[in-house]
Structure formats: C-alpha cells, structure tokens
Design a protein around this motif. Structure first.
Motif, PDB file in Angstrom:
ATOM      1  N   GLY A 166       0.763  -1.300  -0.143  1.00  0.00           N
ATOM      2  CA  GLY A 166       0.048  -0.089   0.051  1.00  0.00           C
ATOM      3  C   GLY A 166       0.919   1.449  -0.109  1.00  0.00           C
ATOM      4  O   GLY A 166       0.557   2.025  -0.835  1.00  0.00           O
ATOM      5  N   VAL A 190      -4.339  -3.051   2.551  1.00  0.00           N
ATOM      6  CA  VAL A 190      -3.465  -2.383   1.575  1.00  0.00           C
ATOM      7  C   VAL A 190      -3.794  -1.009   1.399  1.00  0.00           C
ATOM      8  O   VAL A 190      -3.035  -0.044   1.248  1.00  0.00           O
ATOM      9  N   ALA A 194      -1.956   2.704   1.852  1.00  0.00           N
ATOM     10  CA  ALA A 194      -1.528   3.770   0.925  1.00  0.00           C
ATOM     11  C   ALA A 194      -2.067   4.885   1.473  1.00  0.00           C
ATOM     12  O   ALA A 194      -1.224   6.056   1.007  1.00  0.00           O
ATOM     13  N   ALA A 259      -7.436  -0.386  -4.540  1.00  0.00           N
ATOM     14  CA  ALA A 259      -6.984  -1.509  -3.594  1.00  0.00           C
ATOM     15  C   ALA A 259      -7.976  -2.507  -3.471  1.00  0.00           C
ATOM     16  O   ALA A 259      -8.017  -3.224  -2.307  1.00  0.00           O
TER      17      ALA A 259
END
Length: 366
Positions: A166, A190, A194, A259
C-alpha cells in the motif's frame, strides 16, 4: 533437519490445520529463520481457497519478522542473530531489470531451493515462497532484510506484504508528493497503508473510499482528509468535487489507487482521476476478471498513466529499514495496522474476522 509446528492448508476450502513440518538445514544461499510474528493476510485466504494455484498442501504465512537462526554457505547479507523482516522478492542482481538499475522490477526473484515437507515427506508449497505461519521457516537469504532490532515484530513484520504494497503503491508507483491529490478506493490493509503513505508524502487532499464505516474511520486515523462511503455516494463525483475545492479546475485526483481488485472499482478509479492523472492497481483481481469496457478515446483523451503495482514497486533492502526508522521516530503508525495478537490456533477464526471487515490485520505471535 528439524521439526516445528506450522499452519497448513491441505485442500481447497478446507479449514487449516496445525501440523508438524520438517525444516531442512539451510543450503547454499538459504537461511532458517525463527519466526516471531506473522500477519494473517488476505493472500493466505486466497491460497486456502485455491485462488492462487492448486499446488496443495500450502504452508501459509508471509508477513513476518524473526531472528536468523542459521545460514548456508555463500550467505553474506545476513548472519545468525540478525533481526529481519521477510520479503517475497529476493532480487537476482543479474536479470535485465537488475542490470539496468531497476532491481525493484527484478524478473528472476527467487526462493529457497530446498522444500519444507510434512512428516511423511509430502512437499509443501510455501505461501509467496515464505511459509511463515510456523515456528521456523526456510527462505532464500535474500528474502531476509535486516532492520532495527528494537522495533516491535508484530508491527514491522507487516511490511513484508500488505503494508509495503500500500505505501509503495502511493509513493513508489503513484509517485505521490506534496501538491498532489490522491484517492484510495478500498480501505482494507493495503488501502489503509496507501493512505498512510500519502500522508507521509504530504499529499492533499487524501480521499478514502469504502463501503465500511469502520474502515473509513481507520483511514481517517491514518491520514485521510476526506472519506466517501460509496454505498450511498457516487465516489467519482465526490472525488471530483473534493479535488475541485482544493485545486481550481481540477477534474479528479492526481493519483487514484485501486485497492480492491475488481473491474467496477478500477473503472471508478479511471474516471475519478484528473487529466494526465495516474491510476494504480494494487488490489489483486481473480483470473476471470476483465478490464472494463472503456471507449478508447477516453483512454487517449485523459492522458496520464494506468499502472499495476508489484509489491508497491519496493526494494526491500532500501525501503524496509527506512520505513522501520520512520516507525521508530513516530512518523509512521505501523501499530495501527495490528488489530489483534493471536496464536497459531486462531488463524481460521482470523479468516472469519477478515470476511466481516473486523480487522486490518490479525497477527500471530510465536
């Protein structure tokens, strides 16, 4: 050879089992690692469900920190006693990507050559070449990355897969920086990472999109400036509206990270980016999924880039120590990703919690 306990998926869809496994002594280029922690990742569930391949039985687990116990000949990068985070892309140094100075794209990453087995000699397939839902595991020495030994294993071990994927999707693949906007569609482990990576890079606004209020709340904690519940709002229109408030004339986010790994959310990401913006696919699709039907003129007319992110385009030897240092400085909250600490016998229950969106990560402590 030695025997330890590990979590094995014997056949598709069957509950996992704790069994005795055989660990060979390390051969050339290999290391045996005593596992201290291992996250229960959605990829492990994919293995159990036959979503990766059908090379059963699988030794699950790959998000781990541990102590190098022994090494084989020709190993110079790590030594017994080193505290390491395991990675699943040991670079070769010789392929065309490595030779042109892009080892993070290494086309010949490798694992241990020897096989771990069940007591009867049946060879195990280690998840992502690691297999660390076990008391010890055998890996290629290049899969071991030394980090600060004072760091909490349960937290830094998650860099081994989801958190690095991420953070890297935002910073490495998406090249997010100050003065750029980002939206993240899907705020599981993930996607939440991010968000954290975008905050680390100074992006603004940072927009989190999900259908789960609990995940959106966690995204806010990790640095999201705005949240969108896409079960009752159009995420594309909301992303455009929020970005236009910040940057005059903006028609979407500079970077949109998908994601989830589904065609419909990838299509949302495509249309939610600004002109010359970047879409980053880091969610893992199933083999049957297809790119959505898009007018080719839209692909051409919007410009920018459509990218896939491999492991956050990371180079473990570069990125893991840096991120662990940021964690130790209090600038990256890796502890926030550890929803609970569990034992080896709790992995099946952790899969159930994953289905219900109750955790970012359950982490097995050994």
């Amino acid at each position: 050879m030695q025997q330890v306990q590990g979590v094995v998926a014997r056949k598709k869809g069957a509950p996992v089992e704790i069994v005795t496994i055989n660990i060979p002594d390390p051969g050339p280029g290999e290391a045996v690692v005593k596992v201290l922690s291992c996250g229960v990742c959605h990829t492990d569930l994919h293995y159990r469900e036959g979503g990766i391949n059908d090379d059963f039985p699988f030794l699950l687990g790959h998000e781990s920190a541990g102590i190098v116990e022994s090494v084989g000949s020709d190993v110079t990068e790590v030594a017994p006693g080193d505290f390491v985070v395991l990675n699943w892309r040991a670079v070769c140094g010789q392929c065309r990507a490595c030779k042109r100075g892009e080892p993070h794209y290494c086309f010949a990453t490798h694992n241990a050559k020897q096989k771990m087995t069940l007591e009867d000699g049946t060879e195990l397939t280690p998840a992502l070449g690691i297999g660390s839902l076990a008391e010890k595991t055998l890996v290629a020495a290049g899969q071991c990355t030394k980090v600060d030994p004072e760091a909490r294993p349960a937290a830094v071990g998650l860099l081994g897969c989801g958190v690095m994927a991420g953070i890297g999707a935002a910073i490495n693949t998406g090249a997010i920086t100050r003065g750029k906007s980002i939206a993240v569609i899907g705020c599981g482990g993930v996607g939440a990472a991010a968000i954290a990576g975008a905050a680390l890079a100074g992006a603004s606004p940072i927009i989190a999109v999900d259908i789960d209020a609990k995940k959106l709340a966690k995204a806010k904690q990790l640095g999201a400036t705005h949240t969108i519940n896409s079960s009752d709002q159009d995420p594309v229109e909301e992303i455009k509206r929020i970005c236009a408030q910040t940057y005059e004339g903006a028609d979407g986010a500079d970077v949109v990270v998908e994601a989830v790994g589904r065609p419909e959310t990838w299509k949302q990401a495509f249309y939610a980016r600004d002109l010359a913006g970047t879409v980053v696919l880091v969610g893992v699709p199933t083999p049957d999924m297809k790119v959505p039907d898009l007018p080719l003129i839209d692909v051409f007319g919007r410009g920018g880039a459509l990218k896939s992110s491999w492991y956050g385009d990371c180079l473990p030897s570069r990125d893991f120590p840096m991120l662990v240092d940021l964690y130790r400085q209090g600038r990256l909250d890796l502890d926030a990703f550890v929803s609970e600490e569990i034992g080896l016998g709790d992995v099946e229950a952790a899969f159930d919690k994953m289905h219900h969106g109750d955790v970012l990560r359950s982490v097995v402590i050994l």
